[in-house]
Design an enzyme around this catalytic site. Structure first.
Site, PDB file in Angstrom:
ATOM      1  CG  HIS A 286     -70.682  52.574 -90.321  1.00 49.89           C
ATOM      2  ND1 HIS A 286     -70.786  52.140 -91.630  1.00 49.89           N
ATOM      3  CD2 HIS A 286     -70.785  51.457 -89.561  1.00 49.89           C
ATOM      4  CE1 HIS A 286     -70.940  50.829 -91.654  1.00 49.89           C
ATOM      5  NE2 HIS A 286     -70.952  50.385 -90.416  1.00 49.89           N
ATOM      6  CG  ASP A 298     -72.502  46.956 -91.796  1.00 56.09           C
ATOM      7  OD1 ASP A 298     -72.356  47.902 -90.999  1.00 56.09           O
ATOM      8  OD2 ASP A 298     -71.563  46.241 -92.166  1.00 56.09           O
ATOM      9  CD  GLU A 331     -67.315  50.504 -89.025  1.00 54.01           C
ATOM     10  OE1 GLU A 331     -66.994  49.674 -88.163  1.00 54.01           O
ATOM     11  OE2 GLU A 331     -67.802  50.175 -90.125  1.00 54.01           O
ATOM     12  CD  GLU A 332     -68.504  48.333 -92.984  1.00 52.31           C
ATOM     13  OE1 GLU A 332     -67.620  47.605 -92.491  1.00 52.31           O
ATOM     14  OE2 GLU A 332     -69.724  48.108 -92.868  1.00 52.31           O
ATOM     15  CG  HIS A 428     -69.287  43.242 -94.473  1.00 51.66           C
ATOM     16  ND1 HIS A 428     -68.025  43.103 -93.928  1.00 51.66           N
ATOM     17  CD2 HIS A 428     -69.853  44.293 -93.831  1.00 51.66           C
ATOM     18  CE1 HIS A 428     -67.849  44.028 -92.987  1.00 51.66           C
ATOM     19  NE2 HIS A 428     -68.954  44.763 -92.920  1.00 51.66           N
TER      20      HIS A 428
END
Length: 469
Positions: A286, A298, A331-332, A428
């Protein structure tokens, strides 16, 4: 010939019955069937790969954090389009869609009494807002999410709930699901019990002062309350205050807002295959990220690993199946990109689907969900991955929020599982930056994905639909 090469050659002699990739060697015609040694060669060459690192370095430096639906994510799509074209991919395009957008505002917290001090926290995605001047209330303490669930209805009226469950690292990442429920649905539970707000111990395995962002979800009809994650160090400190037996009062200022519907999108690129009827091999990660760090692990790593592996088939012999690389948007914040892709492309024949979204540390295990008729494909894959220290798991493949909607349609799955021992230290957080990437482990990932694509994209077997796990 090494023992591994001999094993792969033996498997090929019994399982490969049709030409795969044409190759040229002394004494071998261009029409000769590929031998597994060719895939082995591509795999081993990928261990010197720098394309993946270049992609991560580029997007974190030139774009930075890419919150879904914002101008930053739009810049990331433009950057990605140019990058994938420069790498030589074909049919590169952006497919847009609309989605609701949440953005953070001011974020502060401080213990008012009995031990006044400031704390570090971040609002959870979809959090409600406090009044501009903030909210001051007594803490209602819950050691675990189960304790919060057990609280009587109405018992939290006017209070700030605090859930302190502490996640630990595991290689397979399974603890994220066990402890993450406090973030996923804890705010919704607290709201239904009358809480004015909720803070949770960040869902992470670190011990620092950088909080972990992430999405929370409120059920229809439940008014979102202010919801935030405290850094693990501050959450532990708050727990120690509570253990002293005096009421603890906390002041929160959280001013996020929903800004309406905005554009997001998926970036798609291909390595065209020689047999359009054989189906598409879908891979990717993503493009969006949370906004505290720069989105390196991420999921800059995931988009980089899959693209770098696929690029090797642009530079080498043409695969049988088309390899489609998708850098999914948003996505998140709820997997909008994966659903948009399935809606747009669900009628196309896909052979397999896989995604990389667990950082850049070494792949240690793979699992598949293949039809019985394609069982030899999984066996060849085991032989190709073994030299990289990758074992075959006993579970059924099918991980991935972005490719999940396609898997639910019965598309076969290939999972390459990375080690999660470090991942949730940085996941995150403000620490999700380029320096968290280990180049050697990143190269092992690219080699694993290269081997996987070599086996799957060229398999002579029909890879039909499966029952989703």
């Amino acid at each position: 010939m090494s023992r591994t090469t001999a094993l792969i050659a033996a498997l090929a002699a019994t399982a490969l019955s049709t030409p795969l990739i044409a190759q040229t060697r002394p004494g071998i015609t261009a029409a000769a069937p590929v031998v597994p040694a060719q895939i082995e060669k591509m795999r081993d060459a990928a261990l010197k790969d720098d394309v993946a690192y270049d992609i991560i370095e580029g997007i974190t430096t030139e774009v930075g954090p890419r919150l879904a639906g914002t101008e930053a994510e739009a810049r990331a799509r433009t950057w990605s389009l140019a990058k994938l074209k420069a790498l030589g991919f074909k049919n590169v395009r952006i497919e847009t869609y609309q989605m609701p957008v949440w953005v953070r505002g001011e974020e502060t917290a401080e213990v008012v009494s009995p031990f006044p001090q400031k704390m570090r926290l971040t609002a959870l995605g979809n959090s409600g807002a406090t009044p501009p001047e903030g909210l001051t209330a007594e803490i209602a303490y819950f050691p675990s999410f189960a304790d919060l669930q057990a609280a009587p209805d109405g018992s939290l009226k006017g209070k700030i709930a605090f859930v302190s469950n502490a996640m630990v690292a595991t290689q397979d990442g399974s603890s994220y699901g066990s402890y993450g429920v406090a973030r996923f649905v804890g705010p919704n539970v607290a709201a239904t019990k009358g809480a004015a707000a909720i803070v949770i111990r960040s869902i992470g395995s670190d011990h620092g002062r950088g909080p972990h962002a992430g999405l929370t979800t409120f059920a229809a009809g439940v008014t979102p309350i202010p919801a935030a994650a405290l850094s693990t160090a501050d959450a532990d400190n708050l727990s120690r205050m509570i253990a002293r037996g005096k009421p603890v009062t906390l002041k929160l200022v959280l001013t996020p807002q929903q800004t309406g519907t905005h554009e997001s999108g998926n970036v798609i690129a291909e390595v065209p295959g020689s047999d359009p009827k054989a189906g598409i091999v879908l891979v990717g990660g993503h493009l969006d990220s949370w906004d505290l760090g720069t989105g390196a692990i991420d999921d800059g790593a995931g988009i980089a690993i899959t693209a770098a592996a696929a690029k090797r088939f642009l530079d080498g012999p043409r695969p049988r199946r088309t390899i489609r690389v998708v850098w999914f948007g948003s996505e998140e914040v709820g997997g909008f990109g994966g659903r948009a892709y399935a809606e747009a492309h669900g009628s196309e024949k896909h052979a397999t689907a896989s995604e990389s979204d667990f950082g850049a540390d070494r792949v240690w295990r793979f699992e598949v969900n293949l039809p019985e008729s394609a069982k030899p494909v999984g066996d060849r894959l085991a032989a190709a991955l073994a030299p990289l220290g990758i074992v075959r798991g006993k579970g059924l493949g099918g991980d991935g929020s972005d490719v999940g909607p396609m898997m639910q349609k019965g598309v076969a799955a290939i999972d390459l599982n990375q080690s999660g021992q470090r991942y949730f230290d940085y996941h995150h957080t403000p620490e999700d930056t380029l320096d968290r990437i280990d180049p050697e482990q990143l190269r092992q990932n690219v080699a694993a994905w290269t081997a996987m694509l070599g086996i799957i994209a060229n398999a002579p077997e029909e890879i039909g639909s499966v029952t989703p796990r």
